[in-house]
Design a protein around this motif. Structure first.
Motif, PDB file in Angstrom:
ATOM      1  N   THR A  76       0.817  -1.217   0.000  1.00 18.86           N
ATOM      2  CA  THR A  76       0.000   0.000   0.000  1.00 18.86           C
ATOM      3  C   THR A  76       0.845   1.260   0.000  1.00 18.86           C
ATOM      4  O   THR A  76       0.575   2.203  -0.761  1.00 18.86           O
ATOM      5  CB  THR A  76      -0.938   0.016   1.228  1.00 18.86           C
ATOM      6  OG1 THR A  76      -1.678  -1.188   1.262  1.00 18.86           O
ATOM      7  CG2 THR A  76      -1.897   1.195   1.156  1.00 18.86           C
ATOM      8  N   ALA A  77       1.880   1.317   0.855  1.00 22.15           N
ATOM      9  CA  ALA A  77       2.653   2.560   1.012  1.00 22.15           C
ATOM     10  C   ALA A  77       3.369   2.972  -0.276  1.00 22.15           C
ATOM     11  O   ALA A  77       3.215   4.119  -0.724  1.00 22.15           O
ATOM     12  CB  ALA A  77       3.635   2.417   2.178  1.00 22.15           C
ATOM     13  N   PRO A  78       4.145   2.102  -0.913  1.00 18.68           N
ATOM     14  CA  PRO A  78       4.773   2.537  -2.164  1.00 18.68           C
ATOM     15  C   PRO A  78       3.753   2.823  -3.258  1.00 18.68           C
ATOM     16  O   PRO A  78       3.954   3.738  -4.078  1.00 18.68           O
ATOM     17  CB  PRO A  78       5.695   1.372  -2.539  1.00 18.68           C
ATOM     18  CG  PRO A  78       5.213   0.208  -1.752  1.00 18.68           C
ATOM     19  CD  PRO A  78       4.628   0.760  -0.512  1.00 18.68           C
ATOM     20  N   TYR A  79       2.645   2.070  -3.283  1.00 20.35           N
ATOM     21  CA  TYR A  79       1.603   2.333  -4.285  1.00 20.35           C
ATOM     22  C   TYR A  79       1.039   3.745  -4.117  1.00 20.35           C
ATOM     23  O   TYR A  79       0.942   4.510  -5.083  1.00 20.35           O
ATOM     24  CB  TYR A  79       0.494   1.289  -4.151  1.00 20.35           C
ATOM     25  CG  TYR A  79      -0.793   1.670  -4.841  1.00 20.35           C
ATOM     26  CD1 TYR A  79      -0.868   1.748  -6.227  1.00 20.35           C
ATOM     27  CD2 TYR A  79      -1.942   1.967  -4.105  1.00 20.35           C
ATOM     28  CE1 TYR A  79      -2.050   2.098  -6.860  1.00 20.35           C
ATOM     29  CE2 TYR A  79      -3.119   2.322  -4.731  1.00 20.35           C
ATOM     30  CZ  TYR A  79      -3.166   2.393  -6.104  1.00 20.35           C
ATOM     31  OH  TYR A  79      -4.336   2.750  -6.732  1.00 20.35           O
ATOM     32  N   LEU A  80       0.681   4.099  -2.895  1.00 18.69           N
ATOM     33  CA  LEU A  80       0.105   5.429  -2.663  1.00 18.69           C
ATOM     34  C   LEU A  80       1.113   6.537  -2.936  1.00 18.69           C
ATOM     35  O   LEU A  80       0.746   7.619  -3.406  1.00 18.69           O
ATOM     36  CB  LEU A  80      -0.432   5.520  -1.232  1.00 18.69           C
ATOM     37  CG  LEU A  80      -1.643   4.631  -0.916  1.00 18.69           C
ATOM     38  CD1 LEU A  80      -2.037   4.764   0.548  1.00 18.69           C
ATOM     39  CD2 LEU A  80      -2.812   4.977  -1.825  1.00 18.69           C
ATOM     40  N   ARG A  81       2.391   6.287  -2.640  1.00 21.40           N
ATOM     41  CA  ARG A  81       3.411   7.307  -2.923  1.00 21.40           C
ATOM     42  C   ARG A  81       3.521   7.544  -4.431  1.00 21.40           C
ATOM     43  O   ARG A  81       3.668   8.680  -4.887  1.00 21.40           O
ATOM     44  CB  ARG A  81       4.748   6.874  -2.349  1.00 21.40           C
ATOM     45  CG  ARG A  81       5.826   7.969  -2.432  1.00 21.40           C
ATOM     46  CD  ARG A  81       7.082   7.562  -1.692  1.00 21.40           C
ATOM     47  NE  ARG A  81       8.018   8.670  -1.622  1.00 21.40           N
ATOM     48  CZ  ARG A  81       8.013   9.600  -0.670  1.00 21.40           C
ATOM     49  NH1 ARG A  81       7.098   9.559   0.294  1.00 21.40           N
ATOM     50  NH2 ARG A  81       8.902  10.571  -0.663  1.00 21.40           N
TER      51      ARG A  81
END
Length: 502
Positions: free
Chosen positions: A168-173
């Motif tokens: 989730t974190a790299p995707y949202l970034r």
């Protein structure tokens, strides 16, 4: 089989042999006489499996069982690209060191995945881009072809795959930074890491080539991902080529162990980004589908087995898609296979023609691989004693020797690669202080060079222990010194060569 056709006996590129690449509509002249990389399959009866032994490998190897480990994946990039690549990589998925100075504005970007390795490199060096259609033309073509990543093409199998326990974190970034993404899901995995057994794949491009971060679909991920833009891999995309090969718990446990052992540099990167970099989970390479008359069969897989004890087998063989799996393990100990993927459906879709003239208007994987092979043969291969180079050798998979008999392995490498007759760029560097290492950058058939790195026996150098130097087309500091009387280090910011003479 991994094969290559006999190259033309005539020297140099003729006008008819040159690949003329443009953005948008791309025309190619006749490509007769170019060497090809092909994999099994195609119309009619199936071709023999590409294997280095008579049976497929039943169990994946471990770090303890292999003396050569995968430590690096490198790509050459067009002139002026290094700054943008550095910023994109460091901002999204890898800790990046200061660029490594190669001299005369040539640079190498060093990125690190978890746990501070393997490395991902990108090399910009305009003086090394001296072939008729250098990386700029191909990178322009890939970026035009990829567009906004709304559809798959055969070149997208040139891909570095990475894994994280929370995608989730790299995707949202990346979404926040408006980076074009291709989103896919796969299923069929068991394990506690994902109640549904699903895997989310986030694909993006760096310098026209594909990178992927995958992770298990948890409730948090499902909430963040939504449903509109995510779809399972289609038959056109060869789903097997994108699979992990065990339940997700093992991947998550390994990754979380890397996070727990993260060094200070990784901790600082994660504190800034809000998440840790992913770990390497595999590399894939686009290949052609079909049979060809061969000069030598299976050079790569035979050398990997006999020199490095790295096995290969046919993971999939259909008329639509054929995959050769090479059982490499990363320097951090987890399996990171290299797959050569021959996607006939996607590659055939590239082979377009102008209805009015019948002229070819699309470059295929075969065109690309053939061009690189010819570049290796006629530029790097034109030098004696493996002293030469071409910029496509900066596009390589690196294997590091960690055994205890460096001289025996170096002798075997020299003997095997001499017998093969393939183009090699050999360089000697100072590693771990004063200890020297030899690197054999080997131009096997296909788009990827393979590097063997052996420390501790420099006496087996065939090119007088030459180091790199991006100030000369040969990438050879000894040749540069002989021709100019100057040290390559004088044309860079750092004294990074072992031949630093006043």
């Amino acid at each position: 089989m991994l094969t290559r056709q006999a190259t033309s006996a005539s020297g140099g590129w003729s006008t008819r042999e040159r690949v003329v690449a443009c953005v948008g509509v791309v025309a190619t002249a006749a490509l007769g006489g170019l060497a090809l990389l092909r994999l099994p399959g195609g119309a009619g009866a199936p071709a023999p499996a590409l294997v280095a032994s008579t049976a497929a490998i039943d169990a994946s190897p471990t770090k303890a069982s292999l003396q050569f480990q995968l430590y690096k994946i490198a790509l050459s990039v067009r002139e002026g690209e290094a700054h943008a690549v550095h910023d994109l990589v460091n901002d999204t998925f890898a800790h990046v060191d200061p660029n490594f100075d190669l001299g005369c504005d040539g640079v190498k970007i060093n990125g690190y995945l978890m746990s501070y390795g393997p490395q991902v490199h990108w090399v910009e060096a305009s003086i090394l881009s001296n072939d008729p259609q250098p990386i700029k033309y191909w990178q322009d073509y890939f970026e035009e072809l990829n567009g906004d990543l709304s559809s798959w093409n055969a070149f997208m199998h040139n891909k570095v795959s990475m894994f994280t326990s929370n995608v989730t974190a790299p995707y949202l970034r990346m979404v926040e930074n408006k980076i074009p993404l291709m989103l896919r899901t796969s299923d069929g995995y068991s394990g506690k890491a994902s109640p549904t057994g699903e895997l989310a794949h986030v694909l993006f491009q760096v310098a026209g080539r594909m990178y992927e971060i995958a992770g298990p679909v948890t409730a948090e991920v499902r909430s963040a991902l939504g449903t509109d833009d995510w779809a399972p891999w289609s038959d056109f995309e060869c789903p097997t080529a994108h699979m992990l090969d065990s339940n997700l718990d093992e991947y998550v446990t390994t990754y979380d162990g890397y996070v727990a052992a993260a060094n200070t540099a990784m901790q600082k990167w994660a504190a800034d980004k809000g998440y840790y970099p992913p770990m390497l989970s595999g590399v894939s390479v686009s290949a052609e589908h079909g049979a060809s008359e061969t000069l030598d069969d299976d050079d790569l897989v035979d050398d990997l087995q006999s020199i490095a004890d790295v096995h290969s087998y046919a993971e999939l063989e259909t008329d639509a898609c054929a995959i050769t799996r090479i059982e490499t393990v990363s320097a951090k100990g987890f399996r990171s296979p290299v797959r050569y993927v021959a996607n006939a459906l996607a590659n055939d879709a590239l082979a377009t023609t102008d209805p009015a003239t019948g002229e070819k208007t699309g470059l295929t994987v075969e065109d690309y691989n053939s061009y690189i092979w010819k570049t290796h043969a006629e530029i790097a291969g034109s030098y004696d004693n493996w002293a030469g180079w071409d910029h496509w050798m900066d596009q390589h998979i690196g294997l590091k020797y960690v055994g205890s008999d460096s001289c025996a392995v170096s002798h075997q490498l020299n003997a095997n690669l001499t017998a093969r007759g393939v183009a090699v760029g050999q360089r000697t560097t100072a590693d771990y202080g004063a200890e020297k290492a030899i690197h054999w950058y080997t131009g096997y058939a296909g788009s990827m060079t393979w590097e063997y790195w052996v420390t501790g026996c420099p006496s087996y150098s065939t090119d007088s222990e030459a180091d790199v130097c991006a100030c000369h087309a040969s990438n050879n500091d000894k040749i540069f010194l002989e021709e100019t009387g100057a040290n390559c280090t004088r044309f860079g910011e750092d004294k990074w060569l072992i031949h630093d003479r006043a």
